[in-house]
Scaffold this motif. Structure first.
Motif, short mmCIF file in Angstrom:
data_model
loop_
_atom_site.label_atom_id
_atom_site.label_comp_id
_atom_site.label_asym_id
_atom_site.label_seq_id
_atom_site.Cartn_x
_atom_site.Cartn_y
_atom_site.Cartn_z
N TRP A 1 -6.29 -15.07 6.91
CA TRP A 1 -7.30 -15.43 7.90
C TRP A 1 -8.39 -14.39 8.05
CZ3 TRP A 1 -6.67 -11.27 10.94
CH2 TRP A 1 -5.38 -10.70 11.00
N GLY A 2 -8.32 -13.33 7.30
CA GLY A 2 -9.31 -12.27 7.42
C GLY A 2 -8.72 -10.95 6.97
N THR A 3 -9.13 -9.87 7.64
CA THR A 3 -8.58 -8.55 7.30
C THR A 3 -7.94 -7.94 8.53
OG1 THR A 3 -10.66 -7.42 7.80
CG2 THR A 3 -10.33 -8.16 5.54
N ARG A 4 -6.99 -7.07 8.27
CA ARG A 4 -6.31 -6.38 9.37
C ARG A 4 -6.05 -4.95 8.94
NH1 ARG A 4 -0.58 -7.93 12.43
NH2 ARG A 4 -0.46 -6.01 13.66
N ALA A 5 -6.21 -4.03 9.88
CA ALA A 5 -5.99 -2.61 9.59
C ALA A 5 -4.58 -2.19 9.98
CB ALA A 5 -7.01 -1.76 10.34
N PHE A 6 -3.97 -1.40 9.12
CA PHE A 6 -2.63 -0.89 9.37
C PHE A 6 -2.63 0.63 9.19
CE2 PHE A 6 -0.24 -4.84 9.42
CZ PHE A 6 -1.04 -5.70 8.70
N ASP A 7 -1.73 1.28 9.91
CA ASP A 7 -1.50 2.71 9.70
C ASP A 7 -0.51 2.90 8.55
OD1 ASP A 7 -1.89 2.79 13.02
OD2 ASP A 7 -2.80 4.42 11.87
N HIS A 8 -0.83 3.81 7.66
CA HIS A 8 0.06 4.12 6.54
C HIS A 8 0.30 5.62 6.49
CE1 HIS A 8 -0.04 0.09 4.72
NE2 HIS A 8 -1.28 0.06 5.17
N TRP A 9 1.51 5.99 6.07
CA TRP A 9 1.90 7.40 5.97
C TRP A 9 2.45 7.71 4.59
CZ3 TRP A 9 1.11 10.82 9.93
CH2 TRP A 9 0.81 10.28 11.18
N VAL B 1 0.85 -1.20 0.00
CA VAL B 1 0.00 0.00 0.00
C VAL B 1 0.89 1.24 0.00
CG1 VAL B 1 -1.69 1.34 1.30
CG2 VAL B 1 -1.91 -1.15 1.18
N GLN B 2 0.52 2.20 -0.83
CA GLN B 2 1.26 3.46 -0.90
C GLN B 2 0.31 4.64 -0.79
OE1 GLN B 2 3.50 3.32 -4.63
NE2 GLN B 2 5.39 3.23 -3.43
N LEU B 3 0.79 5.69 -0.15
CA LEU B 3 0.09 6.97 -0.12
C LEU B 3 0.98 7.97 -0.84
CD1 LEU B 3 -1.21 7.13 3.57
CD2 LEU B 3 -2.45 6.38 1.54
N VAL B 4 0.47 8.56 -1.89
CA VAL B 4 1.26 9.52 -2.67
C VAL B 4 0.61 10.89 -2.57
CG1 VAL B 4 2.17 10.11 -4.93
CG2 VAL B 4 2.04 7.71 -4.22
N GLU B 5 1.38 11.84 -2.05
CA GLU B 5 0.88 13.20 -1.83
C GLU B 5 1.29 14.11 -2.97
OE1 GLU B 5 1.85 12.62 2.90
OE2 GLU B 5 3.29 13.29 1.40
N SER B 6 0.51 15.14 -3.16
CA SER B 6 0.85 16.17 -4.14
C SER B 6 0.19 17.47 -3.72
CB SER B 6 0.41 15.77 -5.54
OG SER B 6 -1.00 15.59 -5.58
N GLY B 7 0.69 18.57 -4.28
CA GLY B 7 0.04 19.86 -4.08
C GLY B 7 0.74 20.81 -3.14
N ILE C 1 -5.71 -2.98 -1.18
CA ILE C 1 -6.61 -2.30 -0.25
C ILE C 1 -7.96 -3.00 -0.21
CG2 ILE C 1 -7.85 -0.16 0.24
CD1 ILE C 1 -5.52 1.32 -1.17
N PHE C 2 -8.35 -3.41 0.99
CA PHE C 2 -9.70 -3.96 1.17
C PHE C 2 -10.67 -2.82 1.47
CE2 PHE C 2 -12.93 -6.97 2.04
CZ PHE C 2 -13.61 -6.54 3.16
N SER C 3 -10.26 -1.96 2.39
CA SER C 3 -11.08 -0.80 2.72
C SER C 3 -10.20 0.27 3.36
CB SER C 3 -12.23 -1.15 3.66
OG SER C 3 -11.74 -1.58 4.92
N VAL D 1 -5.77 4.80 7.67
CA VAL D 1 -5.91 3.48 8.28
C VAL D 1 -6.55 2.60 7.22
CG1 VAL D 1 -6.89 2.13 10.14
CG2 VAL D 1 -6.14 4.49 10.56
N ILE D 2 -5.79 1.62 6.75
CA ILE D 2 -6.21 0.82 5.60
C ILE D 2 -6.25 -0.65 5.97
CG2 ILE D 2 -5.57 0.11 3.27
CD1 ILE D 2 -4.37 2.90 2.88
N SER D 3 -7.36 -1.28 5.63
CA SER D 3 -7.51 -2.71 5.89
C SER D 3 -7.05 -3.51 4.68
CB SER D 3 -8.96 -3.04 6.21
OG SER D 3 -9.34 -2.45 7.44
N THR D 4 -6.28 -4.54 4.97
CA THR D 4 -5.73 -5.42 3.92
C THR D 4 -6.19 -6.84 4.20
OG1 THR D 4 -3.78 -4.01 3.72
CG2 THR D 4 -3.60 -6.25 2.87
N VAL D 5 -6.43 -7.57 3.14
CA VAL D 5 -6.87 -8.96 3.28
C VAL D 5 -5.67 -9.82 3.66
CG1 VAL D 5 -7.84 -10.95 2.11
CG2 VAL D 5 -8.76 -8.66 1.66
N MET D 6 -5.84 -10.59 4.74
CA MET D 6 -4.83 -11.55 5.17
C MET D 6 -5.39 -12.95 4.90
SD MET D 6 -2.84 -9.20 6.42
CE MET D 6 -1.60 -9.98 7.43
#
Length: 122
Positions: free
Chosen positions: A104-112, A1-7, A27-29, A97-102
């Motif tokens: 066994w289910g989904t897990r949320a991670f912090d991304h910057w 997962v990537q977050l790309v900023e601009s502006g 990204i799941f959600s 905060v992005i949920s990814t499919v694992m």
């Protein structure tokens, strides 16, 4: 997962800038999204946040001047900054905060994001 900023960039006091941050990858959600900033010699602080349902939260120092929004279809969060002041000068970081499919289910991670410089001249 990537977050790309601009502006980011340079603005005069009283001017405006608009920051964008697009999420991509597996990204799941996407749950909460937001913007933080860090000025030289200071701690990183929350500027604004928005929930998946659209509820917003702002730092007192930016209320009435900044506006956060998101486009869920584009997986993008925006920060409209008006009436900029020199004290708004900082590196602005996108957070999500992005949920990814694992397996066994989904897990949320912090991304910057990598950060984008905003400089306001007086």
């Amino acid at each position: 997962v990537q977050l790309v900023e601009s502006g980011g960039g340079l603005a005069q006091a009283g001017g405006s800038l608009r920051l964008s941050c697009a999420a991509s990858g597996s990204i799941f959600s996407i749950n909460a999204m937001g913007w933080y900033r860090q000025a030289p010699g200071k701690q990183r602080e929350l500027v604004a946040a928005i929930s998946s349902g659209g509820t917003t939260n702002y730092a007192d120092s930016v209320k009435g001047r900044f506006s956060i929004s998101r486009d869920n279809a584009k997986k993008t969060v925006y920060l409209q900054m008006n009436s900029l002041a020199p004290e708004d000068t900082a590196v602005y970081y996108c957070h999500a905060v992005i949920s990814t499919v694992m397996s066994w289910g989904t897990r949320a991670f912090d991304h910057w994001g990598q950060g984008t410089q905003v400089t306001v001249s007086s």
